[in-house]
Design an enzyme around this catalytic site. Sequence first.
Site, mmCIF file in Angstrom:
data_model
loop_
_atom_site.group_PDB
_atom_site.id
_atom_site.type_symbol
_atom_site.label_atom_id
_atom_site.label_comp_id
_atom_site.label_asym_id
_atom_site.label_seq_id
_atom_site.Cartn_x
_atom_site.Cartn_y
_atom_site.Cartn_z
ATOM 1 N N HIS A 97 2.493 5.289 -2.303
ATOM 2 C CA HIS A 97 2.438 4.000 -1.614
ATOM 3 C C HIS A 97 3.775 4.354 -0.730
ATOM 4 O O HIS A 97 4.562 5.078 -0.941
ATOM 5 C CB HIS A 97 3.041 2.911 -2.776
ATOM 6 C CG HIS A 97 3.335 1.681 -2.189
ATOM 7 N ND1 HIS A 97 4.493 1.155 -1.654
ATOM 8 C CD2 HIS A 97 2.431 0.437 -2.187
ATOM 9 C CE1 HIS A 97 4.499 -0.183 -1.336
ATOM 10 N NE2 HIS A 97 3.352 -0.601 -1.745
ATOM 11 N N LYS A 130 4.304 -7.230 -11.022
ATOM 12 C CA LYS A 130 3.015 -6.867 -11.155
ATOM 13 C C LYS A 130 2.718 -7.014 -12.429
ATOM 14 O O LYS A 130 1.281 -6.535 -12.870
ATOM 15 C CB LYS A 130 2.863 -5.392 -10.621
ATOM 16 C CG LYS A 130 3.097 -5.478 -9.111
ATOM 17 C CD LYS A 130 2.643 -4.107 -8.666
ATOM 18 C CE LYS A 130 3.401 -3.723 -7.285
ATOM 19 N NZ LYS A 130 2.638 -4.446 -6.234
ATOM 20 N N CYS A 177 -0.385 -0.390 2.207
ATOM 21 C CA CYS A 177 1.008 0.233 2.018
ATOM 22 C C CYS A 177 0.599 1.960 1.839
ATOM 23 O O CYS A 177 1.602 2.397 1.156
ATOM 24 C CB CYS A 177 1.923 -0.329 1.295
ATOM 25 S SG CYS A 177 2.399 -1.998 1.781
ATOM 26 N N ASP A 214 6.418 6.772 -10.224
ATOM 27 C CA ASP A 214 6.468 5.619 -9.810
ATOM 28 C C ASP A 214 5.211 4.924 -10.653
ATOM 29 O O ASP A 214 4.126 5.064 -10.371
ATOM 30 C CB ASP A 214 5.690 5.634 -8.408
ATOM 31 C CG ASP A 214 5.435 3.947 -7.636
ATOM 32 O OD1 ASP A 214 5.268 3.173 -8.323
ATOM 33 O OD2 ASP A 214 5.259 4.118 -6.514
#
Length: 413
Positions: free
Chosen positions: A125, A227, A367, A201
């Site tokens: 991302h 999220k 993204c 991540d």
Amino acid sequence: MVGLIDVPRVRADFPILSRKLPNGKSLVYLDNAATTQKPVQVIEALSDYYRSYNANAHRGLHALSAEATDAYESARKKAAAFIGASARETVFTRGTTESLNLIAYSWALANLRKGDVIVLSQMEHHSNIVPWQFVAGQTGAVLRFIPITPEGRLDLASLDSLLSCAKLVSVTHASNVLGTINDVAAISRRAHEAGALVVVDAAQSAPHLPVDVSSLGCDFLAFSSHKMLGPMGVGVLWGKRELLDSMRPFNYGGEMIREVSFESSTFVEPPLKFEAGTGNVGDAIAFGVALDYLSEIGGLGAVREHEKQLLALMLESLDSLGAVVFGPSDVHERAGVVSFNLPGVHGHDVASVLDGEGVAIRSGHHCAMPLMRALGVAATARASPYVYNSLDEVDYFIASLKKVKRVFGSGGL
Ligand code: 7TS
């Protein structure tokens, strides 16, 4: 009931899922990789904080401040336990993006030199690319990218050569486009052998599968509350204690200091060393409630099993529609994200026809523009299910895609 999650019961906790859209359609929400909806327990926890004990944490001696501080620190313990970590190593941030920037500013700028290598992957991302481009520009470090295979897995064959002179490896645990779950434990092992630190991540893995920092063997890990049923504007940076101890602060100001004179200042220990200024107390507390909720509905093992069933149906149905699906075809290798294209139809057109049917998906580059380039596409459509989605909703999504095909004619289909 799908798998271990009682979907009708879970759905009843999410007020937004029973609303009608402006066009009168019911909402089928399949954009969970962007952000998830919130259960009433989380909404009430946030409202309860502002109604009953709003105060600045760690600041006052009065009763409200003590309650707010206790609840904030209890949320930190929950976030830490969720990833098998200790609260002292768990920093509250605004989200994954801020967590990654914190490492870039506080660790990388201070430790990287000209010629040092930062290894990323082609499926990152932008949040896990742009901060490192900034660091490279400031320090003279060089970026290298682990390539992807045609099936959308990381191609680790070249990892050892990429790791030469590497000081940092920063990779996504699960891709927000391909859904691929990466073998972070293996990457960590090899990176450590080469003398590099490892950042994970976990924005798209922590909400969908059990994540444990010791098993992953990483040095830092970042994820976002929004999220995983929690509020926006709060997230986590986990870091190994000795690293957090050695790092300089990210922001400077109130609450992160021990002693301030007109000339200089000393700082408190982590995690507060990295939490200058008034934090997002109410949202952090509500995030803790979201984590409780996930464990009450069966925990991340059940979430994962539930999603595998939804993903299996999605992948099979998309295949029979003639869609091009990106990423591994085996549900065991992917988290809750399915990117696809209908030949001859732009992803935005797919998303807009689906929107007319009440189905919310995302389209575009997600993204991840460099990944789009590696895949040779400008955009994809992306459906991402979560705990409240049912097999019936997947069927409705597929029926709506058939409508897309009708609207856009044969178009090569
Ligand atoms: N890393 C990954 C893998 C992500 O998917 C996202 C957000 C981020 C980092 C940034 O997280 P934030 O909470 O700081 O914004 N991904 C997406 C997405 O796929 N669609 O909208 C946001």
